[in-house]
Design an enzyme around this catalytic site. Sequence first.
Site, short mmCIF file in Angstrom:
data_model
loop_
_atom_site.label_atom_id
_atom_site.label_comp_id
_atom_site.label_asym_id
_atom_site.label_seq_id
_atom_site.Cartn_x
_atom_site.Cartn_y
_atom_site.Cartn_z
N ARG A 17 36.29 26.73 34.93
CA ARG A 17 35.25 27.60 34.37
C ARG A 17 35.81 28.41 33.20
O ARG A 17 35.14 28.59 32.18
CB ARG A 17 34.68 28.53 35.44
N CYS B 233 34.99 38.33 36.35
CA CYS B 233 34.80 36.99 36.93
C CYS B 233 33.43 36.51 36.46
O CYS B 233 33.05 36.74 35.31
CB CYS B 233 34.92 37.04 38.45
#
Length: 276
Positions: free
Chosen positions: A175, A233
């Site tokens: 990611r 995050c």
Amino acid sequence: MHPLIEVPALDRLLRRQTPVVLLDVRWHLAGPPGIESYRRGHLPGAVFVDLDRDVAGPPGPGGRHPLPDPVVFESAMRRAGVSRDGLVVAYDDADSMSAARVWWSLRYFGHERVRVLDGGYRAWVEAGHRVSDAEPEVKPGDFIANPGRLPVLDAEGAAELATAGVLLDARAAERYRGEQEPVDPVAGHIPGARNAPTSGNVGVDGRFLPPELLRERFAKLGATDALDVGAYCGSGVTAAHEILALNLAGIPAALYVGSWSNWVTDPSNPVATGDG
């Protein structure tokens, strides 16, 4: 107060009937709701806390898990039995990813006596301790939410820290590199951020690594107590786990609560891909 508590220590407290508020915060990004796990079995006396409803505000421009309204958070914690000075222990399935967000949130809103059960529900069961499927009667607490007790970042602050200090991206490497993005509409990372997946903070048993190993891990990424450090995050949940790990390593750090889900709402914010 040390942010972690081990299963034997918690068992001793409960056997001595020491007042402890147990918060079951099992939560799954994909999969069955945590309440279903709670109903099948939980630590005796534990109260279920819904991370989406009780520990975060409604999703929107601020991100998928923004800071909750202080009144909403205070009410949720009072319903769970949290008092101003009472001991709180939060746990999830095993790796503390969601329990850490409750730890961080209570600390942010002024509660000092909160700990995370290292290894979570799985460690409790593997130690042979009993579980329950009964919902306890809860005496409402008198917790007062007083926000601002821990440092936070907004998008501008995160961008500055990525240049002037150390900004850690707690998501999985694919990611971070922009190869996959299963949740948010844009893939990649904040330019200058360094990838430190939260999975590297714990062992295969879900327990946190020893502080000296965490210090080594973060030092390799340039994060030490000599620099300003922050973490983000996808939506501010697993980054709270990074903050807890940094705390164990003796490194103060700020949380970008909105995280990537807030960053990408502004098309003028730059996006980097690759290994950075």
